[in-house]
Design an enzyme around this catalytic site. Sequence first.
Site, mmCIF file in Angstrom:
data_model
loop_
_atom_site.group_PDB
_atom_site.id
_atom_site.type_symbol
_atom_site.label_atom_id
_atom_site.label_comp_id
_atom_site.label_asym_id
_atom_site.label_seq_id
_atom_site.Cartn_x
_atom_site.Cartn_y
_atom_site.Cartn_z
ATOM 1 N N ASP A 35 0.019 -19.847 -50.657
ATOM 2 C CA ASP A 35 0.579 -20.683 -49.597
ATOM 3 C C ASP A 35 0.175 -20.036 -48.271
ATOM 4 O OD1 ASP A 35 2.348 -22.573 -48.261
ATOM 5 O OD2 ASP A 35 3.639 -20.837 -47.926
ATOM 6 N N GLU A 80 8.896 -22.531 -18.959
ATOM 7 C CA GLU A 80 9.399 -22.688 -20.330
ATOM 8 C C GLU A 80 10.669 -21.875 -20.593
ATOM 9 O OE1 GLU A 80 8.362 -24.709 -22.537
ATOM 10 O OE2 GLU A 80 6.216 -25.094 -22.306
ATOM 11 N N GLU A 87 13.470 -24.933 -25.636
ATOM 12 C CA GLU A 87 13.776 -24.526 -27.009
ATOM 13 C C GLU A 87 12.642 -24.878 -27.962
ATOM 14 O OE1 GLU A 87 17.477 -26.258 -28.096
ATOM 15 O OE2 GLU A 87 18.649 -25.066 -26.669
ATOM 16 N N GLY A 128 5.223 -32.258 -22.729
ATOM 17 C CA GLY A 128 5.417 -30.892 -22.273
ATOM 18 C C GLY A 128 6.629 -30.771 -21.386
ATOM 19 N N ALA A 176 8.565 -28.288 -14.146
ATOM 20 C CA ALA A 176 9.552 -27.446 -13.476
ATOM 21 C C ALA A 176 9.176 -27.267 -12.009
ATOM 22 C CB ALA A 176 9.639 -26.094 -14.178
ATOM 23 N N VAL A 191 3.447 -27.698 -17.758
ATOM 24 C CA VAL A 191 2.962 -26.988 -18.951
ATOM 25 C C VAL A 191 2.993 -27.978 -20.107
ATOM 26 C CG1 VAL A 191 3.283 -25.041 -20.515
ATOM 27 C CG2 VAL A 191 3.915 -24.809 -18.108
#
Length: 708
Positions: free
Chosen positions: A394, A427, A431, A462, A465, A474
């Site tokens: 995996d 960022e 979250e 995105g 800010a 961003v």
Amino acid sequence: MAKDVVCGMYVDESKTPFKVEREGRVYYFCSEHCLKEFLAPEREFKRLKILTVFSLTLGSIIAILEYLIPYILRVEHNFIWLGLSNYTWLFILATPVQFIGGWRFYKGTLDAIKARQANMDSLIAIGTTAAWLYSTLYTFAPSIFPTTVTFKGPEVYFTETGLIIGFIMLGRTMEHVVKGKASEAIRKLLDLQPRSAKIVKDGEEVEVPVEKVQVGDVVLVRPGERIPVDAVVLYGYSSVDESMITGESIPVEKKAGDEVIGGTINKSGFLKIKATRVGSDTVLSQIVEMVERSILSQTPIQRIADTISSYFVPAVVFLGIGVFLFWYLVWGLPFTSAFIILISVLIIACPCALGIATPAAIMIGASKGARYGILIKNGEALEKLHKVNIIVFDKTKTLTTGETTVTDIISFNSSEVEVLRVAAIAELRSEHPLGEAIVKSAKTKNLKLEEPDSFEIIPGYGVKAFYNGKTVLVGNKELMKIHGLSVEHVEEKVRMLEEDGKTTVLVALNDRVIGIIALMDSIKENALPAINYLKSMGIEVIMLTGDNERTARAIGRRLGIDKVIAEVSPKDKAEVVSKLRREGKVVAMVGDGVNDAPALVSADVGIAIGSGTDIAKEAGGIILIRDDVTDVVKAIMLSKKVFKKIKENLFWAFGYNVTLIPVAAGILYPSLGLLLNPVFAAIAMSASSITVTLNSMLLNRWTPKNIS
């Protein structure tokens, strides 16, 4: 005095008389039955040693009286002393050996008769009883035998019955030594469990026996102390030595939120932890249970050996009777000489070594593996592993860490540090996994991050800010286009990064794109050396993942894996593995044991890697505690080593039988006049068992090779 509860249920030590002290610990039991079960192996080994010494001592005295004394005194073998004939004294000494020392062989034969099958004890019981019965009849009623019986040398075979049983018991004792070595490894693991713990109760520190710690209790662990139970760190920072569980010599840093394993050593700092698993649920207890289970389990090769024995024993009985009739009736040998041949065939053919060839190696191999974090759930998984010719990995959390990290920063008219800092500020409140990875990378580089004046998530594109009067974007190319920014000058760079399987994020400050940040699920440190080593062993490697084709192939290229199967569900993974097996391949599936469970079960051997504290839930036949791909290679090496020992053991077991049965049957008599004395037959048969046992014990010298 430290206390342990070993019944699987809590026992109040003040209410039970069933207890025993061992090596500074007092073990309490809920019933007399549990106590007897606990003491049974120890008592059996003591009884076996006593019976071995008893049989060999009397057997040696019998041999001296039967062979040496008549030779030294130059008298007949049946001389009179203390009012009785020498043969009568031999009978008195040999009978306790036959029926006390040899009782286990009679019991084994009765059990076999009840099960309607022959076993190894049958040959020993038949052979020694025949020799004892003949000798007894000759001692007290010699007239019933024809005069042709008498020839030079003793006419009775009490020495044979005594020493045969003694030497065979010696071989059985050696088998128990092997089991004791395996049990000792388990006991050493159990001894790592601390005997007490300091818990916080009503705001105060209280020391209690470790078995009284409950899930949810807050436990205090100071530097140098062993962690008493599996837990999660609530407060503190320290390095923890987990070598007794993982085999990794370098201490692991632990902070709030990290899991710790009971029995490991807190090296440096103070930790306040919350108990998550106690008693039989702890990693240590699960390891012990797995080792015990693998020791008790039968492998296919062992089942084959047992089947061979079930046919081999009656065949030998018929062979012994056949050669006896041939030499006595056809060839015309004296009855006694033909009888020697019968006894020798029955004894030399006993396949005791065949019966311990596999379990002895499995026992030590499983115990040895546990010391290096390689847990074998059953012997069958260990056997199949050495035959594996395809390993399916995996990707996520097996070959890669499962954590997205920043891999590249490309700047335009700005520094890379500034691109990362601006993106991280934007960022900071995000979250999203990509945003969190960017912030983590900036903090790792000790960049100064300030809260943005405002923050807005634009789903699917995105974040936006405002910081120090500037607009920060961003996100993806579409986000830039929505805000009227040109991306033509960055598209070639974006394409190259994405072809390499990376996710790209554009960073814009006011009205221009100032950089690109590339992120990727990082490859585990030892993944590449492990893959290369497996390929050097001639094992084909396949990567199987639910991730997208482009990313999967990029990871595959970096690891040198040619065959990559991407965008498959857990159910589809199991089907891929099953298809490979239908093609005649012996397949091992390596996964993290969560969403890979169906594929792990579908494979010939399922290997759950990096299982940490969730061992009991894993679907794999082999569990690798450390989150290290090289342990897959080490598990295969252990399997190959164990089965090399098994093959050597089977060679010695069959070698003695195949070589010496014809000798015992008298093949050398016509040309050399040699017959094999039953005592030497017993020595040879016991030597095969001892050889197999000692050969298995050499596995204790195995250490895993450093792959990285």
